[in-house]
Write a protein that holds these residues in place. Sequence first.
Motif, PDB file in Angstrom:
ATOM      1  N   LEU A  63      -9.155  -0.239  -8.431  1.00 27.05           N
ATOM      2  CA  LEU A  63      -8.707  -1.634  -8.191  1.00 27.05           C
ATOM      3  C   LEU A  63      -9.707  -2.746  -8.067  1.00 27.05           C
ATOM      4  CD1 LEU A  63      -6.306  -3.545  -7.181  1.00 27.05           C
ATOM      5  CD2 LEU A  63      -6.483  -2.406  -5.106  1.00 27.05           C
TER       6      LEU A  63
ATOM      7  N   VAL B   1      -6.396  -9.743  -9.229  1.00 24.22           N
ATOM      8  CA  VAL B   1      -6.791  -8.311  -9.572  1.00 24.22           C
ATOM      9  C   VAL B   1      -6.938  -8.105 -11.175  1.00 24.22           C
ATOM     10  CG1 VAL B   1      -5.903  -7.650  -7.437  1.00 24.22           C
ATOM     11  CG2 VAL B   1      -4.708  -7.240  -9.284  1.00 24.22           C
TER      12      VAL B   1
ATOM     13  N   ASP C  32      -2.171   2.863  -5.982  1.00 26.46           N
ATOM     14  CA  ASP C  32      -3.873   2.295  -5.741  1.00 26.46           C
ATOM     15  C   ASP C  32      -3.569   0.850  -5.033  1.00 26.46           C
ATOM     16  OD1 ASP C  32      -4.861   4.394  -6.950  1.00 26.46           O
ATOM     17  OD2 ASP C  32      -4.984   3.230  -8.856  1.00 26.46           O
ATOM     18  N   LEU C  33      -2.419   0.269  -5.309  1.00 27.80           N
ATOM     19  CA  LEU C  33      -2.098  -1.338  -4.513  1.00 27.80           C
ATOM     20  C   LEU C  33      -1.691  -1.040  -3.173  1.00 27.80           C
ATOM     21  CD1 LEU C  33      -0.286  -2.720  -7.594  1.00 27.80           C
ATOM     22  CD2 LEU C  33      -2.567  -3.267  -6.806  1.00 27.80           C
TER      23      LEU C  33
END
Length: 194
Positions: A4, A37, A55-56
Motif C-alpha cells: 500500500l 494511493v 491491505d486497505l
Amino acid sequence: MPDLVVRKFIVQVEEIFHEGGPVRTQPVKRGTVMAVVANPYAGKYVEDIQPFMEDLRPLGLEMATKLLAALGGDAATIEGYGKGAIVGGGGELEHGALWHNPGGYAMRELLGDAKAIVPSSKKVGGPGARIDIPVTHVNASYVRSHFDAIEVGINDAPRNNELVLILAMTTGSRVHARVGGLDAKDIKGEDGLR
C-alpha cells in the motif's frame, strides 16, 4: 499482496451556520478525508483483486480516525456518514469497489454501534475529477433529514495509476431540514433502516 503506497491525505471540514434560514449557534460540521494511493492493478486485468481489500483495512481505520479527530474527536457527535472512490484512468471501476468493506467497516467500528449501511459511490476519472459522496444517518437509513451528499475532488489526483479513497462524516442533518419523515429521535435501531 501488493504494498500500500499513499501519496497524500487531504482532510476537509465545513461548518454550516445557515443556508438562508435561521442562524444556528452550533454549526453542522461536514467533513471528508481522502487518501491518494497507488493502484496496484492499474494497466492490467487481474482476476483475484480481493487481497488488496485486506491491505486497505488499516488505511480505513487510519482515515476514519483522522476524520473523527478533525470533527472534534467525539464519536457520539457523528450522525451521518458515507464513502466513495475515484479510480484513475488506468484502472477499472471494480478497483474502487475494493473500498466498500474497509472504508465502511472502519467508520462503523470507530463509531461504536452504527447500524446503517454506509452509502457509497465510485467512478473512473482523471486528475480533478469530482464525485458526490452520499450521506445517510449512521443508525437508520430512512432518516430523511440526513439524506445528503458532499462533493469532493483533488486537482492532481487520481493519476492514471492511482485511487482516491474517500470517507465522509457529519455531525447533524442538513442545516434547515424540514421535509418530514422519520426523525432521528424516533430511530428504533433494529435493522439499520428505521
